[in-house]
Scaffold this active site. Structure first.
Site, PDB file in Angstrom:
ATOM      1  N   CYS A  39      29.687  29.650  17.923  1.00  5.42           N
ATOM      2  CA  CYS A  39      29.684  29.125  18.597  1.00  5.42           C
ATOM      3  C   CYS A  39      29.450  28.063  19.662  1.00  5.42           C
ATOM      4  CB  CYS A  39      31.372  30.109  19.531  1.00  5.42           C
ATOM      5  SG  CYS A  39      32.079  28.841  20.680  1.00  5.42           S
ATOM      6  N   CYS A  86      29.129  21.535  16.646  1.00  5.65           N
ATOM      7  CA  CYS A  86      30.526  22.244  17.030  1.00  5.65           C
ATOM      8  C   CYS A  86      30.784  22.844  15.991  1.00  5.65           C
ATOM      9  CB  CYS A  86      31.637  21.835  17.063  1.00  5.65           C
ATOM     10  SG  CYS A  86      33.544  22.505  17.606  1.00  5.65           S
TER      11      CYS A  86
HETATM   12  N1  DGL Z   1      33.398  25.894  16.996  1.00  8.23           N
HETATM   13  C1  DGL Z   1      32.985  26.037  19.113  1.00  8.23           C
HETATM   14  C2  DGL Z   1      32.009  25.302  18.951  1.00  8.23           C
HETATM   15  O1  DGL Z   1      31.265  25.632  17.915  1.00  8.23           O
HETATM   16  C3  DGL Z   1      34.241  26.360  19.810  1.00  8.23           C
HETATM   17  C4  DGL Z   1      35.416  24.839  19.631  1.00  8.23           C
HETATM   18  C5  DGL Z   1      36.721  24.621  20.460  1.00  8.23           C
HETATM   19  O2  DGL Z   1      37.353  25.635  20.427  1.00  8.23           O
HETATM   20  O3  DGL Z   1      36.594  24.059  21.220  1.00  8.23           O
HETATM   21  O4  DGL Z   1      31.388  25.105  20.211  1.00  8.23           O
END
Ligand code: DGL
Length: 276
Positions: free
Chosen positions: A86, A197
């Site tokens: 994440c 993301c």
């Molecule tokens: N998938 C995550 C990232 O890489 C979080 C996305 C989210 O929940 O806003 O930032």
């Protein structure tokens, strides 16, 4: 085989503790499936904090609370390493929490920026990420440690995570919302665009309708390789797959459906409440 190699193999110790992953939802599976491919003998845990999704709209103190709970959960499960699959928590919480636990932590942003900074064909780099990641400027800061000559444009795509989690990828309204962001990015005329993301690779089939596929970088490819290198160098590998377990903080059915593009779960993830 040489005598020394045979002896090394006999003395080699294997570490069957699991490698644990977490994200706000299904995004981290884009990292997980790549790690699993190159480390097929490992045991795995995965936590999707679906109750608190999207992380990109949360405050620093909320994100620290969420990440700390998940780290403690993995500590109880005896993880040997935790992969922050994440970008948002890597940007906002890693520096604050990194010394608090007894396992190795791999944060995605800090692990991939050296490779991004050294790409010889890139003078202008676009970074599309959640609002929290963009506001933190973590990508600009980390890349500047290795290369100050790259021009970087960080752009938030606030709606994209929900499009993935709510499996609305091919709906006309979603495609419009995706195009809007890409139009802004195109004005910068980047050589490459980082999907910063872990949810965004789910959108590649739509993204490539507007911009050539080879302009997009899914950094989890480099991330997975870094994880493998570290575990190999530190003699932390396992030699025999036994299990992979998935956990979510809400709505297991939705997680299973939304994840299908990247990873087909054999069964529903277990529902856990980390709040008390
Ligand atoms: N998938 C995550 C990232 O890489 C979080 C996305 C989210 O929940 O806003 O930032």
């Amino acid at each position: 085989m040489e005598y020394k190699t045979i002896l090394n193999n006999i003395n080699k110790k294997y570490d069957n503790r699991p490698i644990a992953f977490f994200d706000s939802g299904v995004g981290g599976l884009t990292v997980f499936e790549k790690v699993k491919k190159i480390l097929p003998d490992e045991n795995f845990l995965y936590f999707g904090d679906t109750k608190n999704m999207p992380y990109g709209e949360k405050t620093e103190s909320q994100l620290i609370t969420f990440a700390d709970r998940i780290f403690k959960f993995f500590e109880e499960k005896n993880a040997k390493a935790v992969v922050m699959a994440c970008n948002t928590t890597s940007a906002i919480t890693y520096e604050k929490l990194k010394n608090n636990y007894n396992f190795k932590i791999f944060p995605i942003i800090q692990s991939v920026c050296e490779t991004l900074a050294r790409m010889s064909d890139v003078k202008k780099l676009g970074v599309i990420a959640t609002p929290a990641t963009v506001n933190s400027h973590a990508y600009s800061r980390e890349i500047a440690k290795y290369n100050q000559d790259i021009q970087i444009f960080e752009l938030a795509a606030p709606k994209w995570v929900r499009i993935v989690e709510e499996h609305r990828i091919n709906q006309p309204q979603s495609i419009e919302q995706i195009e809007e962001i890409l139009d802004i990015m195109q004005d910068f005329n980047p050589d490459k665009i980082v999907l910063a993301c872990t949810h965004y690779p789910y959108l590649l089939n739509v993204l490539k309708k507007f911009i050539a596929r080879d302009k997009f970088i899914d950094p989890s490819i480099y991330f997975a390789q870094n994880i493998k290198n570290y575990l190999t160098e530190h003699n932390m590998l396992n030699n025999h797959f036994e299990y992979e377990k998935f956990f979510v903080s809400s709505n297991p059915e939705n997680f299973k459906t939304a994840s299908e593009l990247f990873y087909k779960l054999q069964e529903l993830p277990a529902l856990v409440n980390l709040e008390n």
